[in-house]
Design a protein around this motif. Structure first.
Motif, PDB file in Angstrom:
ATOM      1  N   VAL A  62      28.492  60.988   7.151  1.00 32.68           N
ATOM      2  CA  VAL A  62      27.629  61.396   5.282  1.00 32.68           C
ATOM      3  C   VAL A  62      28.897  61.583   4.737  1.00 32.68           C
ATOM      4  O   VAL A  62      29.408  62.307   4.601  1.00 32.68           O
ATOM      5  CB  VAL A  62      27.038  62.338   5.708  1.00 32.68           C
ATOM      6  CG1 VAL A  62      26.294  63.137   4.165  1.00 32.68           C
ATOM      7  CG2 VAL A  62      25.858  62.716   6.998  1.00 32.68           C
ATOM      8  N   PRO A  63      28.504  60.991   3.794  1.00 32.36           N
ATOM      9  CA  PRO A  63      29.592  60.522   2.728  1.00 32.36           C
ATOM     10  C   PRO A  63      30.150  61.997   2.003  1.00 32.36           C
ATOM     11  O   PRO A  63      28.781  62.888   1.811  1.00 32.36           O
ATOM     12  CB  PRO A  63      29.180  60.032   1.508  1.00 32.36           C
ATOM     13  CG  PRO A  63      28.236  58.918   2.176  1.00 32.36           C
ATOM     14  CD  PRO A  63      28.224  60.216   2.995  1.00 32.36           C
ATOM     15  N   PRO A  64      30.859  62.968   2.324  1.00 34.12           N
ATOM     16  CA  PRO A  64      31.491  64.461   1.167  1.00 34.12           C
ATOM     17  C   PRO A  64      30.801  64.073  -0.320  1.00 34.12           C
ATOM     18  O   PRO A  64      30.557  65.382  -0.513  1.00 34.12           O
ATOM     19  CB  PRO A  64      33.143  64.170   1.435  1.00 34.12           C
ATOM     20  CG  PRO A  64      33.662  63.167   1.319  1.00 34.12           C
ATOM     21  CD  PRO A  64      32.812  62.046   1.850  1.00 34.12           C
ATOM     22  N   ALA A  65      30.413  63.265  -0.687  1.00 33.48           N
ATOM     23  CA  ALA A  65      29.548  63.290  -2.112  1.00 33.48           C
ATOM     24  C   ALA A  65      28.771  63.528  -2.128  1.00 33.48           C
ATOM     25  O   ALA A  65      28.231  65.017  -3.080  1.00 33.48           O
ATOM     26  CB  ALA A  65      30.252  62.222  -2.780  1.00 33.48           C
ATOM     27  N   ASP A  66      28.116  63.682  -0.910  1.00 31.80           N
ATOM     28  CA  ASP A  66      26.525  63.388  -0.986  1.00 31.80           C
ATOM     29  C   ASP A  66      26.135  64.661   0.030  1.00 31.80           C
ATOM     30  O   ASP A  66      25.418  65.454  -0.934  1.00 31.80           O
ATOM     31  CB  ASP A  66      26.241  62.402  -0.069  1.00 31.80           C
ATOM     32  CG  ASP A  66      25.482  61.150  -0.549  1.00 31.80           C
ATOM     33  OD1 ASP A  66      26.023  60.805  -1.677  1.00 31.80           O
ATOM     34  OD2 ASP A  66      25.903  60.366   0.865  1.00 31.80           O
ATOM     35  N   ALA A  72      24.609  72.758  -6.114  1.00 32.31           N
ATOM     36  CA  ALA A  72      25.453  72.460  -7.463  1.00 32.31           C
ATOM     37  C   ALA A  72      26.299  73.698  -7.830  1.00 32.31           C
ATOM     38  O   ALA A  72      27.343  73.202  -8.745  1.00 32.31           O
ATOM     39  CB  ALA A  72      24.489  73.338  -8.813  1.00 32.31           C
ATOM     40  N   GLY A  73      26.816  74.769  -7.296  1.00 33.85           N
ATOM     41  CA  GLY A  73      27.841  75.637  -6.951  1.00 33.85           C
ATOM     42  C   GLY A  73      29.537  75.521  -5.866  1.00 33.85           C
ATOM     43  O   GLY A  73      29.569  75.672  -5.153  1.00 33.85           O
ATOM     44  N   THR A  74      29.140  73.654  -5.473  1.00 36.22           N
ATOM     45  CA  THR A  74      29.849  73.255  -3.893  1.00 36.22           C
ATOM     46  C   THR A  74      31.105  73.634  -5.081  1.00 36.22           C
ATOM     47  O   THR A  74      31.008  72.360  -6.045  1.00 36.22           O
ATOM     48  CB  THR A  74      29.670  71.954  -3.781  1.00 36.22           C
ATOM     49  OG1 THR A  74      28.387  72.049  -3.267  1.00 36.22           O
ATOM     50  CG2 THR A  74      31.422  71.516  -2.754  1.00 36.22           C
ATOM     51  N   ARG A  75      32.370  74.145  -4.321  1.00 35.19           N
ATOM     52  CA  ARG A  75      34.272  73.736  -4.767  1.00 35.19           C
ATOM     53  C   ARG A  75      33.863  73.192  -4.299  1.00 35.19           C
ATOM     54  O   ARG A  75      35.808  72.206  -4.510  1.00 35.19           O
ATOM     55  CB  ARG A  75      34.271  75.371  -5.632  1.00 35.19           C
ATOM     56  CG  ARG A  75      33.541  76.444  -5.802  1.00 35.19           C
ATOM     57  CD  ARG A  75      34.359  77.392  -5.536  1.00 35.19           C
ATOM     58  NE  ARG A  75      33.695  78.732  -6.382  1.00 35.19           N
ATOM     59  CZ  ARG A  75      34.195  79.787  -6.692  1.00 35.19           C
ATOM     60  NH1 ARG A  75      34.385  80.801  -5.843  1.00 35.19           N
ATOM     61  NH2 ARG A  75      33.058  80.539  -7.476  1.00 35.19           N
ATOM     62  N   GLU A  76      34.787  72.746  -2.964  1.00 34.56           N
ATOM     63  CA  GLU A  76      35.517  72.255  -1.773  1.00 34.56           C
ATOM     64  C   GLU A  76      34.414  71.300  -0.340  1.00 34.56           C
ATOM     65  O   GLU A  76      33.296  72.487  -0.719  1.00 34.56           O
ATOM     66  CB  GLU A  76      36.141  73.119  -1.280  1.00 34.56           C
ATOM     67  CG  GLU A  76      37.969  71.664  -0.898  1.00 34.56           C
ATOM     68  CD  GLU A  76      38.833  73.140  -0.244  1.00 34.56           C
ATOM     69  OE1 GLU A  76      39.226  72.313   0.107  1.00 34.56           O
ATOM     70  OE2 GLU A  76      38.247  73.879  -0.214  1.00 34.56           O
ATOM     71  N   SER A  92      31.137  77.055  -1.281  1.00 32.22           N
ATOM     72  CA  SER A  92      30.286  76.687  -2.984  1.00 32.22           C
ATOM     73  C   SER A  92      30.652  78.152  -3.297  1.00 32.22           C
ATOM     74  O   SER A  92      30.914  79.070  -2.297  1.00 32.22           O
ATOM     75  CB  SER A  92      28.997  76.841  -2.619  1.00 32.22           C
ATOM     76  OG  SER A  92      28.513  77.555  -1.641  1.00 32.22           O
ATOM     77  N   GLU A  93      30.202  78.732  -4.879  1.00 34.55           N
ATOM     78  CA  GLU A  93      30.014  79.459  -5.093  1.00 34.55           C
ATOM     79  C   GLU A  93      29.097  80.943  -3.992  1.00 34.55           C
ATOM     80  O   GLU A  93      29.031  82.338  -4.388  1.00 34.55           O
ATOM     81  CB  GLU A  93      29.007  80.224  -6.450  1.00 34.55           C
ATOM     82  CG  GLU A  93      30.024  78.887  -7.692  1.00 34.55           C
ATOM     83  CD  GLU A  93      29.044  78.729  -8.892  1.00 34.55           C
ATOM     84  OE1 GLU A  93      27.832  78.904  -8.843  1.00 34.55           O
ATOM     85  OE2 GLU A  93      29.922  78.150  -9.741  1.00 34.55           O
TER      86      GLU A  93
END
Length: 239
Positions: A62-66, A72-76, A92-93
């Motif tokens: 699965v692509p990391p961008a997906d 919404a709080g993803t950081r890495e 994430s946050e």
């Protein structure tokens, strides 16, 4: 009343020696232990199996961008392995968690059997488990690490213990008895009996300056102990 300086300095030196003498002995003993045992052994590097560097088949992942777009709080988003299977670790946050890199499904928190399996796969010795517990309160040996985490203790005189994150499956700490002795020695050495991390705490500063004052007083007494020659008065000849 005039101050008798030799007596005053001698008494000051004596009481300072009584005050810091025990601590000076503790500094020497704890420092000797911390130097005698190699720091890599204290860190527990010998307990953890070195992972094999093998290539990964990235096709079908699965692509990391997906994965990042779902939170919404993803950081890495970082690719890693969990028992040989590719997973995306999402930071994430709200915290960190893992996602199956092939199906894209979020992996639930680790249960006891999976935590034991991960710890056993990382351990270099015989994976005989003594206990496995999910901790909600961090023990002293985990310092500032925030729970929860799985505590997996293996059999052995050194009581090797792994701490596994229930959300990511990562090894976040390894402890053993020689590390625990080192931790006590470090606490005594820096005189921080609470957090065991402040190397500039007031108690240590007072003890350090007391040692300096004691040394200066001793140097002054040593200088004073040397005999002094009295100057002879010149006798004038009478004509």
């Amino acid at each position: 009343m005039a101050i008798r300086w030799p007596l005053f300095i001698r008494r000051t030196h004596k009481w300072l020696a009584l005050f810091v003498g025990v601590q000076a002995a503790i500094w020497a003993a704890s420092g000797m232990y911390m130097v005698a045992v190699h720091i890599d052994y204290i860190h527990g590097d010998h307990l953890v199996r070195t992972p094999e560097m093998t290539g990964q088949d990235l096709s079908g992942l699965v692509p990391p961008a997906d994965v990042a777009a779902r939170d919404a709080g993803t950081r890495e988003v970082k690719l890693q392995q969990l028992l040989g299977k590719p997973v995306w670790k999402v930071s994430s946050e709200q915290g960190a968690y893992i996602v199956d890199a092939r199906s894209g499904e979020r992996i639930p928190e680790l249960d006891k059997s999976l935590a034991v399996e991960i710890a056993s796969s990382l351990y270099t010795g015989e994976p005989e488990i003594v206990s496995a517990r999910l901790l909600d309160e961090a023990p002293q040996e985990m310092g500032s690490r925030k729970p929860p985490f799985w505590r997996i203790q293996f059999e052995g005189w050194n009581e090797p213990t792994f701490y596994i994150s229930p959300t990511t499956g990562e090894l976040i700490g390894r402890r053993h008895n020689l590390w625990r002795i080192f931790d006590i020695a470090w606490m005594l050495h820096i005189m921080d009996y609470d957090e065991r991390s402040d190397v500039n705490n007031p108690l240590l500063r007072v003890a350090t300056w007391s040692v300096v004052a004691m040394a200066l007083a001793g140097a002054w007494l040593l200088y004073w102990s040397f005999p002094r020659r009295k100057k002879k008065k010149k006798v004038k000849a009478v004509a």
